[in-house]
Motif scaffolding. Structure first.
Motif, PDB file in Angstrom:
ATOM      1  N   GLU A   1       0.882  -1.306  -0.062  1.00 27.85           N
ATOM      2  CA  GLU A   1      -0.096   0.079  -0.090  1.00 27.85           C
ATOM      3  C   GLU A   1       0.882   1.287   0.134  1.00 27.85           C
ATOM      4  O   GLU A   1       0.583   2.266  -0.626  1.00 27.85           O
ATOM      5  N   MET A   2       1.879   1.279   0.862  1.00 26.18           N
ATOM      6  CA  MET A   2       2.866   2.346   0.947  1.00 26.18           C
ATOM      7  C   MET A   2       3.527   2.559  -0.650  1.00 26.18           C
ATOM      8  O   MET A   2       3.477   3.734  -1.094  1.00 26.18           O
ATOM      9  N   LEU A   3       3.921   1.504  -1.243  1.00 22.30           N
ATOM     10  CA  LEU A   3       4.677   1.876  -2.589  1.00 22.30           C
ATOM     11  C   LEU A   3       3.459   1.958  -3.545  1.00 22.30           C
ATOM     12  O   LEU A   3       3.912   2.847  -4.432  1.00 22.30           O
TER      13      LEU A   3
ATOM     14  N   TRP B   1       9.205   9.576 -12.974  1.00 23.02           N
ATOM     15  CA  TRP B   1       9.569   8.373 -12.902  1.00 23.02           C
ATOM     16  C   TRP B   1       9.785   7.862 -11.263  1.00 23.02           C
ATOM     17  O   TRP B   1       9.839   8.830 -10.640  1.00 23.02           O
ATOM     18  N   LEU B   2      10.036   6.465 -11.404  1.00 23.69           N
ATOM     19  CA  LEU B   2      10.364   6.149  -9.823  1.00 23.69           C
ATOM     20  C   LEU B   2      10.944   4.961  -9.700  1.00 23.69           C
ATOM     21  O   LEU B   2      10.813   3.966 -10.689  1.00 23.69           O
TER      22      LEU B   2
ATOM     23  N   GLU C   1       1.504   6.122  -7.864  1.00 22.71           N
ATOM     24  CA  GLU C   1       0.411   6.777  -8.214  1.00 22.71           C
ATOM     25  C   GLU C   1       0.671   8.306  -8.406  1.00 22.71           C
ATOM     26  O   GLU C   1       0.256   9.057  -9.258  1.00 22.71           O
ATOM     27  N   ASP C   2       1.446   8.657  -7.396  1.00 21.16           N
ATOM     28  CA  ASP C   2       1.787  10.250  -7.296  1.00 21.16           C
ATOM     29  C   ASP C   2       2.723  10.356  -8.480  1.00 21.16           C
ATOM     30  O   ASP C   2       2.695  11.363  -9.155  1.00 21.16           O
ATOM     31  N   ALA C   3       3.730   9.468  -8.984  1.00 18.02           N
ATOM     32  CA  ALA C   3       4.608   9.754  -9.815  1.00 18.02           C
ATOM     33  C   ALA C   3       3.903   9.709 -11.297  1.00 18.02           C
ATOM     34  O   ALA C   3       4.450  10.449 -12.237  1.00 18.02           O
TER      35      ALA C   3
ATOM     36  N   CYS D   1       0.849  -4.021  -7.110  1.00 18.36           N
ATOM     37  CA  CYS D   1       0.418  -2.793  -6.762  1.00 18.36           C
ATOM     38  C   CYS D   1      -0.681  -2.503  -7.788  1.00 18.36           C
ATOM     39  O   CYS D   1      -0.611  -2.631  -9.091  1.00 18.36           O
ATOM     40  N   PRO D   2      -2.061  -2.087  -7.211  1.00 19.97           N
ATOM     41  CA  PRO D   2      -3.061  -1.818  -8.000  1.00 19.97           C
ATOM     42  C   PRO D   2      -2.922  -0.691  -9.103  1.00 19.97           C
ATOM     43  O   PRO D   2      -3.213  -0.779 -10.301  1.00 19.97           O
ATOM     44  N   SER D   3      -2.212   0.258  -8.578  1.00 19.58           N
ATOM     45  CA  SER D   3      -2.233   1.558  -9.504  1.00 19.58           C
ATOM     46  C   SER D   3      -1.258   1.197 -10.714  1.00 19.58           C
ATOM     47  O   SER D   3      -1.389   1.578 -11.873  1.00 19.58           O
ATOM     48  N   VAL D   4      -0.102   0.265 -10.237  1.00 14.42           N
ATOM     49  CA  VAL D   4       0.730  -0.292 -11.600  1.00 14.42           C
ATOM     50  C   VAL D   4      -0.267  -1.115 -12.507  1.00 14.42           C
ATOM     51  O   VAL D   4       0.085  -0.967 -13.741  1.00 14.42           O
ATOM     52  N   GLN D   5      -0.950  -1.877 -11.985  1.00 11.83           N
ATOM     53  CA  GLN D   5      -1.730  -2.846 -12.911  1.00 11.83           C
ATOM     54  C   GLN D   5      -2.806  -1.884 -13.593  1.00 11.83           C
ATOM     55  O   GLN D   5      -2.691  -2.197 -14.813  1.00 11.83           O
TER      56      GLN D   5
END
Length: 1153
Positions: A644-646, A659-660, A651-653, A682-686
């Protein structure tokens, strides 16, 4: 060959009769068995009578002795074979003797009286029995020598080390006497059998005494003959290789048939054999360091001593009758009928009656045989080894049982000696006795009863109570049996007759076991960390040895382990045992669990390395049941809160278009593979990957799509500079296909030689002739100042007018088009080059993205390398599309360039061929010929090469998609040698090789070499070189003559006039267009002497002499005002100008001059 070795002990002296270190196989050892080699009786009657007396004395002392046949040694002869190898072999001379004669002669106290004073061994021993013995040097597969330690019960050399051996037996080959046919066939067959017995007998002896199988032994090699000086006993020796190792032979020795003769077997190296000399007879001490094969024969004889071997029965001697009581008992046991009882009474009467005639032994034998034939005696009878008694199998079994009841343990060999029956029958009946009584066992040639083992168990128990522990190996050695047998016998008697416990080959008393159990219990309870128990057992072993001193027996680790397993089972020691030796105490397991729970709850993760340090070998299997919500990674186990932290940072990047690096946000112990797996969860990456809003490069770097697009657009602009700068010099993989499509028939591939018809050739020539007639122009030339014969002479080089040489454009284009249609396809495969390169792209990314260092990235290249790998394929595709567009644009330029190159090459090459023909006139003058060839190469040939190289260089650049500005007129191109070489190397491979050959030919001495190289280059480049034929030659020569005539007519310079006049004269006289430098003008004029009249030749030579003088004055002039040479130059010019009309008249006529 004979060698005698002495010793302080006369019984150890020996004589080496024959030695063959290399060894002889069976075919190389032959035998002559003949009665001529039998013993010769001694002339002394008393000495001969002593043989019977000594034998009778021996028989009275030992009733088991019997007389058996033996081979008698009668000498040897050495022969040489008839084959090409010339292999030598030995022939043994053997006769027949017996054991009785051996005892009465060789073993006679007065044995020396039987010897004859002679240096010849057979002659010296002709009155002795001399039975032939044998012995073997057995070598194991690990290069050890087998030695047997003789029993202390033997007569000679007890306790000494010996080699295995015995005697070859005549009975084995069916020989009892010399009574066989004397013809050659029968005699040869007997000799072969005897020879074979020599080798087979030693195999039997080795198998019986050592116990190894026959299949493990190699074929014996005969290595020598020796004779002991004491009792003159001969023996032959062999060398045998055994395929078994030393340890295997030691195991088999306990089962040896004749193992009673020795008590120990050793396998030693030659060095160890030397160290054992103190335990060997003297001959070994003297020669142990020598060649083993060289003295092996004599060693055997001394080691074995007076060994008595039980012989087979030679012949049956029957007694003439049974005793009355014996026959009665015999018949009653067989339950005879009344008829047999009547026969018994008659037999008793016959025995009690006094007979007037005594039956001979032969009569008795025949009588018994007759009774068997009549089936009156229908039971089996066994005869004793003495041949004087019969015995039934039942009686033999009865006597075996009696001996067994009396002793409890009986050796079959001892039984055979005691009862006087052959060992074969004893073994057979012993098996029946054992099979009928389950309380008996037959082990290694011995019958042992259970009562014997009970007695042994009681003795062992008494000793055990005294010593606390006893090794089974020690007991087995004392009982002369195997350790396994002792263990199997003691196990059922433990707790009854034997008060103790058997563990790991050791017997322990209960008190000793309790003591050691207390030590194991205390040591186990003191362990607080996982421990390998084998280390603990080693410590306890050392402690016990210190307590018991040197007399104590080492305790095996298995004993400790057995006691420990019992303590664990009883619950006296708490913990878990893994793989039998890895012990984890319960106290450690509790502390381990608390440590893992604490670290995981505080950090939301735990690495597998930490668990390994805590002794957890399978971290994932350990953690998943305890933390079901956790996620296993490659090197760590994490809580979902870390994902969740990652996810929030990612999502912010993406929203910021940045980039991150996920590794920088994770704990330092996490690797790139861990980061990759977390990113995928990570859900945001998917969601971003599905919407093409982000991409992952490498394992841990995430870039937003907007960031990557901006970088790509900036790099694409940089690529424009590459395209305009022409940095690419080769074609990528797909470019060759695009070139072929764009050229539309203008292929520069390697062409075949054009097949032109006469009509086509004629048309081209007529076109050239018309062009030369219509177009005339100014004369042109080159001047160089020099003196005649100097390398810096002034040369005037008349050249043909370019306008007159020009051909029609249509004819040239048609010719090029025809040549391209018949050209072959290019076989050279263009090498691919990836543009942009990795280095260039990395440099551009570092320049375009300087903010990586500003953001605290220590090594930006670790990130940029992944970004470059992603962008580079897209940039390559862009580069290919761009170059494809350039190919389309360059097609017309390439077509125009090829047409121009073909047209210029046609003109220049025809002129070159025309000038080349004039060189044939000077082939008889080597120096002048070389000068003319070099001059033509430096002028006309160089001009052609520079024009062609320039056009090929431009075509290559256009073909590779490089933008090229409109080139200057190639006719005025002048290249240096370095520039030519550079252009040649830049061309494709095959074209480059031929271009370099042209460059090399320009520096040569022959025009033909240049012409051949030029043809190869033109053919490889798809250009056509026209060949000069007769008609075209006349046309070009006529045009060249008219051009020179106009130049001569208008020429006002006297120096330039002379070479033109000479060239014109050569056209008129020889029909050759001569191109000559200043240094060759003199020779050219001399060649015209026979073709001109004297006045014309004088005008020409005077003008040439004056010209040379003028050039010398000009060369020597300093330019000083006071120098008077200027007046002389002016005067000489005036003289030449006055002679010019006469010179012109030689070629133009008086009116035109």
């Amino acid at each position: 060959m004979e060698k005698e070795v002495g010793n302080a002990d006369s019984s150890l002296a020996y004589k080496l009769l024959f030695s063959c270190p290399i060894g002889l196989s069976q075919p190389q050892l032959s035998v002559v068995f003949d009665e001529s080699y039998d013993r010769i009786p001694h002339s002394d009657t008393n000495l001969e009578n002593s043989i019977s007396e000594i034998w009778d004395q021996r028989v009275q002392k030992n009733g088991s002795l019997f007389n058996g046949k033996k081979f008698r040694y009668g000498g040897y002869s050495q022969k040489s074979g008839d084959g090409s190898k010339q292999e030598s072999y030995v022939c043994l001379h053997l006769g027949l003797t017996d054991y009785r004669t051996f005892v009465g002669t060789n073993l006679n106290p007065s044995w020396e009286k039987f010897l004859v004073a002679s240096v010849d061994d057979p002659t010296q021993c002709q009155h002795t029995s001399s039975p032939l013995g044998n012995g073997a040097i057995v070598e194991t597969s690990d290069n050890k020598i087998v030695a047997l330690k003789r029993s202390n019960n033997v007569g000679e050399f007890p306790g000494h080390f010996v080699f295995p051996g015995g005697h070859p037996e005549p009975q084995e080959v069916g020989i009892e006497t010399h009574k066989f046919r004397k013809d050659s066939i029968d005699s040869e067959l007997v000799n072969k059998k005897v020879s074979q017995e020599m080798f087979e007998s030693i195999i039997r002896e080795v198998v019986e005494e050592i116990g190894v199988p026959t299949t493990s032994l190699s074929d014996p090699l005969f290595i020598g003959i020796s004779r002991r000086v004491l009792n003159v006993r001969p023996a032959i020796f062999f060398f045998i290789k055994c395929s078994l190792e030393s340890n295997e032979i030691h195991q088999l020795y306990s089962q040896a048939q004749d193992g009673y003769e020795s008590t120990q077997i050793d396998t030693v190296s030659m060095i160890e054999l030397e160290q054992m000399t103190s335990k060997m007879p003297g001959c070994h001490q003297a020669h142990c360091c020598g060649s083993l094969q060289d003295f092996a024969s004599s060693i055997y004889f001394h080691l074995r001593g007076n060994k008595i071997i039980t012989l087979k029965l030679e012949e049956l001697i029957l007694l003439r009758g049974f005793s009355s009581a014996g026959l009665k008992n015999f018949l009653h046991e067989r339950q005879m009928d009344d008829e047999l009882l009547e026969l018994q009474r008659q037999f008793e009467f016959a025995q009690q009656a006094k007979s007037s005639i005594r039956l001979s032994e032969r009569n008795v034998v025949e009588l018994v045989q007759k009774l068997h034939e009549l089936r009156i005696i229908d039971f089996e009878l066994l005869h004793t080894v003495s041949g004087k008694e019969y015995i039934t199998p039942e009686q033999l079994r009865h006597e075996i049982s009696g001996e067994l009841k009396k002793l409890g343990r009986v050796s079959l060999i001892d039984l055979a000696d005691t009862i006087g029956v052959d060992l074969y029958h004893v073994e057979k009946q012993a098996q029946l006795v054992v099979s009928e009584d389950p309380g008996l066992m037959l082990i290694q040639g011995e019958i042992i009863s259970q009562s014997y083992w009970d007695t042994v168990a009681e003795e062992i128990n008494e000793r055990l109570q005294e010593c606390s522990q006893i090794a089974l190996a020690e007991l087995a050695a004392q009982l002369h049996v195997g350790s396994e047998l002792v263990a199997s016998v003691l196990e059922p008697r433990l707790g009854t007759l034997v008060k103790g416990r058997l563990e790991g080959g050791q017997l322990y008393t209960p008190a000793y076991i309790a003591r050691v159990s207390a030590m194991v219990r205390g040591a186990s309870r003191g362990i607080t960390v996982p421990t390998n128990l084998s280390v603990l057992w080693s410590t306890l072993q050392q402690l016990l040895q210190e307590m018991e001193g040197a007399t104590g027996i080492a305790v095996e680790g298995s004993f400790f382990q057995s006691l420990f397993n019992g303590l664990v089972k009883e619950g006296e020691v708490l913990g878990t045992l893994r793989a039998g030796i890895h012990w984890t105490p319960t106290v450690f397991a509790i502390a381990q669990k608390e440590c893992v729970d604490s670290f995981y709850s505080q950090n939301s993760f735990i690495s597998y390395d930490s668990l390994q340090k805590l002794g957890i070998s399978q971290p994932i299997q350990y953690l998943q049941p305890r933390f079901p919500e956790g996620i296993p990674l490659v090197t760590a186990f994490v809580h979902p809160s870390m994902i969740e932290m990652l996810d929030a940072a990612i999502e912010d990047a993406i929203e910021r278009g940045s980039w991150l690096d996920s590794v920088s946000l994770l704990p330092t112990s996490f690797g790139a593979q861990d980061a990759s797996k977390i990113l995928s969860l990570c859900p945001s990456v998917q969601s971003a990957l599905k919407a093409n809003k982000a991409l992952i490069v490498g394992d841990s770097y995430l870039f937003s799509s907007s960031f990557v697009k901006d970088v790509y657009d900036r790099v694409e602009k940089e690529m424009e500079t590459l395209s305009h700068a022409g940095s690419s010099t080769v074609v990528l993989g797909d470019d060759l296909h695009m070139v072929k499509e764009a050229k539309s028939g203008h292929d520069l591939s390697k062409s075949s030689e054009p097949a032109e018809t006469v009509t086509e050739s004629g048309n081209r020539k007529r076109g050239n002739e018309k062009g030369s007639k219509k177009k005339k122009g100014k004369s042109s030339g080159m001047k160089t100042v020099s003196a005649e014969g100097d390398s810096d002479n002034e040369d005037y080089i008349p050249t043909k007018s370019k306008k007159n040489q020009k051909k029609g454009k249509d004819a040239s284009s048609s010719q090029v088009a025809d040549s391209r249609k018949v050209a072959k396809k290019d076989s050279t495969k263009m090498q691919e080059e990836n543009v942009p390169s990795e280095e260039w792209l990395m440099q551009k990314l570092e320049a375009l993205l300087p903010d990586f260092e500003e953001q605290g990235v220590d090594d930006p290249q670790t990130i940029l390398i992944y970004l470059a790998d992603y962008l580079r394929p897209k940039l390559i595709n862009y580069w290919k599309e761009r170059r494809k567009a350039l190919f389309t644009e360059n097609v017309e330029k390439m077509k125009h360039l090829l047409d121009n190159a073909q047209r210029k090459l046609d003109e220049s090459f025809l002129n070159m061929q025309l000038y080349e023909k004039a060189l044939d006139l000077f082939e008889d003058d080597q120096s002048t010929s070389v000068t003319l060839h070099r001059h033509l190469l430096r002028t006309a040939a160089t001009s052609i090469a520079d024009m062609l190289f320039h056009n090929l260089d431009i075509h290559n650049k256009l073909k590779n998609g490089t933008q090229v500005e409109d080139s200057q007129n190639s006719e005025s191109i002048s290249l240096s040698p370095g520039e030519r070489t550079a252009i040649a190397k830049s061309l494709p491979e095959n074209q480059s090789k031929r271009a370099l050959a042209v460059v090399e030919a320009l520096e040569g001495k022959r025009v033909e070499t240049f012409m051949a190289a030029l043809r190869d280059l033109a053919e490889e480049s798809g250009l056509l070189l026209k060949k000069l034929d007769k008609k075209l030659e006349r046309t070009l020569l006529h045009s060249y003559r008219k051009d020179l005539t106009s130049q001569v007519s208008a020429e006002t310079d006297p120096v330039s006039l002379l070479p033109k006049v000479v060239s014109l004269l050569y056209i008129q006289v020889h029909s050759r267009a001569l191109q000559a430098p200043g240094r060759a003008i003199s020779v050219a004029i001399t060649r015209l002497k026979d073709k001109l009249d004297d006045s014309a030749y004088k005008i020409l030579t005077d003008f040439q002499t004056a010209t040379v003088t003028l050039l010398a004055l000009i060369s020597a002039a300093t330019g000083d005002e006071h120098d008077c040479s200027s007046d002389r130059i002016t005067s000489k010019k005036e003289v030449l100008e006055s002679q010019m009309p006469a010179l012109k008249a030689l070629v133009l006529g008086t009116a035109q001059a």
